[in-house]
Design an enzyme around this catalytic site. Structure first.
Site, mmCIF file in Angstrom:
data_model
loop_
_atom_site.group_PDB
_atom_site.id
_atom_site.type_symbol
_atom_site.label_atom_id
_atom_site.label_comp_id
_atom_site.label_asym_id
_atom_site.label_seq_id
_atom_site.Cartn_x
_atom_site.Cartn_y
_atom_site.Cartn_z
ATOM 1 N N GLU A 62 20.990 35.890 2.362
ATOM 2 C CA GLU A 62 19.872 36.831 2.493
ATOM 3 C C GLU A 62 19.952 37.908 1.443
ATOM 4 O O GLU A 62 18.965 38.358 0.902
ATOM 5 C CB GLU A 62 20.010 37.559 3.835
ATOM 6 C CG GLU A 62 19.358 36.886 4.964
ATOM 7 C CD GLU A 62 19.486 37.741 6.206
ATOM 8 O OE1 GLU A 62 19.099 37.251 7.238
ATOM 9 O OE2 GLU A 62 19.962 38.887 6.155
ATOM 10 N N VAL B 269 33.983 42.480 5.788
ATOM 11 C CA VAL B 269 34.723 41.204 5.836
ATOM 12 C C VAL B 269 34.095 40.218 4.855
ATOM 13 O O VAL B 269 34.789 39.564 4.065
ATOM 14 C CB VAL B 269 34.727 40.596 7.252
ATOM 15 C CG1 VAL B 269 35.450 39.257 7.254
ATOM 16 C CG2 VAL B 269 35.390 41.539 8.233
ATOM 17 N N GLY C 96 26.821 37.621 5.803
ATOM 18 C CA GLY C 96 26.152 38.844 6.232
ATOM 19 C C GLY C 96 26.686 40.024 5.428
ATOM 20 O O GLY C 96 27.683 39.911 4.720
HETATM 21 N N1 COA Z 1 31.606 47.001 21.923
HETATM 22 C C1 COA Z 1 31.091 48.204 21.604
HETATM 23 N N2 COA Z 1 30.947 48.640 20.345
HETATM 24 C C2 COA Z 1 31.397 47.839 19.365
HETATM 25 C C3 COA Z 1 31.967 46.592 19.613
HETATM 26 C C4 COA Z 1 32.058 46.171 20.959
HETATM 27 N N3 COA Z 1 32.573 44.993 21.271
HETATM 28 N N4 COA Z 1 32.313 46.038 18.439
HETATM 29 C C5 COA Z 1 31.969 46.893 17.481
HETATM 30 N N5 COA Z 1 31.420 47.986 18.028
HETATM 31 C C6 COA Z 1 30.887 49.162 17.321
HETATM 32 C C7 COA Z 1 31.909 49.777 16.399
HETATM 33 O O1 COA Z 1 32.733 50.699 17.088
HETATM 34 C C8 COA Z 1 31.010 50.463 15.380
HETATM 35 O O2 COA Z 1 30.490 51.640 15.978
HETATM 36 P P1 COA Z 1 30.288 52.990 15.132
HETATM 37 O O3 COA Z 1 29.287 52.648 14.065
HETATM 38 O O4 COA Z 1 29.768 53.938 16.133
HETATM 39 O O5 COA Z 1 31.646 53.295 14.605
HETATM 40 C C9 COA Z 1 29.836 49.481 15.247
HETATM 41 O O6 COA Z 1 29.850 48.700 16.453
HETATM 42 C C10 COA Z 1 29.938 48.554 14.048
HETATM 43 O O7 COA Z 1 31.132 47.828 14.160
HETATM 44 P P2 COA Z 1 32.017 47.406 12.907
HETATM 45 O O8 COA Z 1 33.303 46.887 13.444
HETATM 46 O O9 COA Z 1 32.073 48.516 11.913
HETATM 47 O O10 COA Z 1 31.291 46.136 12.358
HETATM 48 P P3 COA Z 1 30.181 45.863 11.279
HETATM 49 O O11 COA Z 1 29.751 47.073 10.521
HETATM 50 O O12 COA Z 1 30.692 44.700 10.529
HETATM 51 O O13 COA Z 1 28.943 45.416 12.179
HETATM 52 C C11 COA Z 1 27.617 44.071 13.627
HETATM 53 C C12 COA Z 1 29.037 44.398 13.100
HETATM 54 C C13 COA Z 1 27.728 42.893 14.555
HETATM 55 C C14 COA Z 1 27.054 45.275 14.358
HETATM 56 C C15 COA Z 1 26.716 43.746 12.379
HETATM 57 O O14 COA Z 1 27.309 42.743 11.612
HETATM 58 C C16 COA Z 1 25.329 43.293 12.791
HETATM 59 O O15 COA Z 1 24.457 44.097 13.046
HETATM 60 N N6 COA Z 1 25.117 41.948 12.876
HETATM 61 C C17 COA Z 1 23.860 41.377 13.310
HETATM 62 C C18 COA Z 1 22.943 41.092 12.169
HETATM 63 C C19 COA Z 1 23.527 40.166 11.162
HETATM 64 O O16 COA Z 1 24.385 39.337 11.460
HETATM 65 N N7 COA Z 1 23.076 40.308 9.928
HETATM 66 C C20 COA Z 1 23.448 39.461 8.851
HETATM 67 C C21 COA Z 1 22.690 38.214 8.994
HETATM 68 S S1 COA Z 1 22.440 37.329 7.623
#
Ligand code: COA
Length: 506
Positions: A291, A270, A266
């Protein structure tokens, strides 16, 4: 006419259909269902959406917008804020759009990205009045050559009643040849998809359409919005290192070789750190079947570590855009962009035996994963392709920091507040605390691994307390839970901005 434009429109009659973005935007009727090209900020329609934003200043209208995945700011920020979007699918990743969805101003259909084409075929999405597709050329034999993403453009072009093209001359013509457009036939009459190696090409170099449907061509020079990758911090780097060591242990166990299996990752820091970690490692002859191709993939191609990368889009930082698009010839036989129906197809994901790495918002003590909804209610981005890959990959890995919001939130919870990926689809969990290998384990065997290896120390006792009381109260059942308390951590978060127990749920 500019000679570049002249050269890029291979069918002479189509040159007469060049219009301004305003004229093209005026064609789209109120209430239309519109399919737009674009995937993770790449290859998206840009100038016509901005003309729609201008039109909205003078006139009220609403449209339903379906795309490949997230787009740049033209649609997901400006068009959303202009109040033009009634319904949006299948994925977005932008703050303004997210806020409007969570305010109830935009309806959002969050869907598996490999499913959309089928929904278009069945008429569930549609009828599509207009497809707006960014191309870098139209060949003499009528093929539309996409730019930096393919996404759902082929299925939109096939099913839309009318097509508007954004001919983007800022993309090099040398992109011709990186796309591989294979569109499966109707279900029930379909042959197996003839792809047995990530590096094969099985289709045409462009999208075949009936030129009569092309109602307007708008010339554009807008570049893709660059990706916004955050450099790994100490914790994300640790997660990447844990994963690299895990792969080494799989090689020792004889389940993988140092070529691994094709990798899907994704978008995010990380994933980028894991890919970067391959650069100075013993892993070699790697393939990517994903993707989206990010900066790290091109660095690995340069380093001779990746020999082929297949995806549906290329999303790069501004710096990497210069490097890659300025030297695209160097990469042309090492990369391939396919429709998202193929990049994410369960048949291919299972056949190739992918290693799939995606991020989670939260994970529960039994290994269920929530990737989309904060506290079970508010949409973050969407499931994207994570479900396509998670269910079908050979190794399904989810990464998350063990905490969020400065430590007030535990990413390991008693029960996830929304299920995107069930315990049946999740193999490995990685946080900065450690790694839990859940393969072949029953739910109760997973609990100690997830709590001890992955949870933040601040929440370990609280998790154990919940689990032990669940067993005590309801017996040693298959999956012990105290149902009346399972989501109390989220209730606490909503009421008191913390999951920590000192602040009791009232
Ligand atoms: N509860 C509440 N908020 C949470 C949380 C939790 N358990 N874990 C993370 N967050 C919030 C963070 O605080 C951050 O908020 P902000 O933008 O207001 O600061 C936001 O979620 C993003 O978290 P971050 O730790 O920066 O992770 P990320 O940018 O790696 O995103 C996902 C993580 C899960 C949101 C993201 O990977 C995603 O949308 N995944 C679903 C789609 C996907 O997997 N796409 C690829 C497929 S091929």
């Amino acid at each position: 006419m500019n000679s570049i434009i002249e050269k890029r429109i291979g069918i002479p009659q189509l040159k007469e259909r060049i219009v301004s973005a305003e004229e093209a935007a005026a064609l789209i009727p109120d209430g239309a269902v519109v399919g737009m090209s674009g995937f993770t900020r790449a290859g998206d329609a840009k100038v016509v959406p901005m003309a729609l934003v201008e039109r909205a200043k003078k006139e009220q209208f609403k449209i339903d917008v379906y795309t490949g995945a997230s787009l740049g700011p033209e649609v997901d920020h400006y068009l959303a804020e202009a109040g033009v979007i009634r319904k949006r699918g299948p994925y977005q990743g932008e703050r303004a759009m997210r806020n409007l969805i969570n305010k109830g101003d935009i309806l959002y259909v969050d869907a598996h990205l490999s499913h959309n084409a089928e929904l278009v075929r069945q008429g569930i999405i549609g009828p599509i009045q207009y497809a707006i597709i960014e191309v870098c050329a139209i060949t003499e034999d009528g093929l539309l050559i996409p730019t930096t993403s393919v996404g759902n453009a082929p299925i939109f072009a096939q099913y839309a009643e009318n097509i508007i093209l954004e001919l983007n001359i800022s993309h090099p013509e040398t992109l011709i040849g990186i796309h591989d457009i294979y569109v499966p036939g109707p279900q029930g009459e379909r042959e197996p998809i003839p792809l047995t190696n990530a590096n094969q090409r099985i289709g045409e170099k462009g999208i075949r359409v009936n030129p009569e449907k092309i109602k307007a061509i708008v010339i554009s020079e807008e570049p893709d919005a660059p990706s916004l990758i955050v450099d790994p911090d100490e914790e994300t780097q640790r997660m990447a290192n844990l994963l690299l060591d895990f792969f080494r242990s799989e090689i020792k166990a004889g389940r993988l070789t140092n070529q691994l299996m094709p990798i899907q990752s994704g978008v995010g820091s990380v994933a980028n750190a894991v890919l970067d970690g391959f650069k100075e490692s013993e892993f070699e002859n790697l393939q990517v079947y994903s993707e989206c191709l990010q900066d790290a993939v091109f660095n690995l191609i340069d380093a001779g570590k990746v020999n082929f990368a297949s995806a549906t889009s290329i999303t790069l930082t501004a710096e990497a855009q210069q490097k890659v698009y300025g030297n695209i010839e160097k990469y042309i036989d090492k990369i391939c962009l396919r429709p998202q129906e193929i990049s994410n197809h369960p048949e291919i994901v299972r056949r190739l035996g992918l290693i799939s790495i995606n991020a989670a918002l939260e994970v529960d003590i039994y290994g269920n994963v929530n990737s989309t909804h904060v506290a079970g209610t508010k949409m973050m981005n969407g499931i994207g392709g994570s479900g396509d890959f998670a269910r079908n990959a050979r190794l399904t890995i989810f990464v998350t920091k063990s905490y969020a919001k400065g430590g007030a939130v535990s990413s390991i919870v008693p029960m996830v507040s929304h299920h995107d990926h069930t315990e049946h689809d999740v193999d490995i969990i990685v946080t900065e605390q450690g790694i839990a290998d859940l393969r072949g384990l029953a739910p109760k065997e997973r609990v100690p691994l997830i709590i001890e290896n992955c949870a933040h120390p601040d929440f370990k006792d609280q998790l154990w307390d919940y689990y032990h009381r669940a067993v005590e109260k309801y017996g040693n059942v298959q999956t012990p839970h105290i149902l009346e308390e399972a989501l109390s951590w989220h209730v606490n978060l909503l009421k008191n901005n913390t999951m920590k127990k000192e602040v009791e749920v009232k």
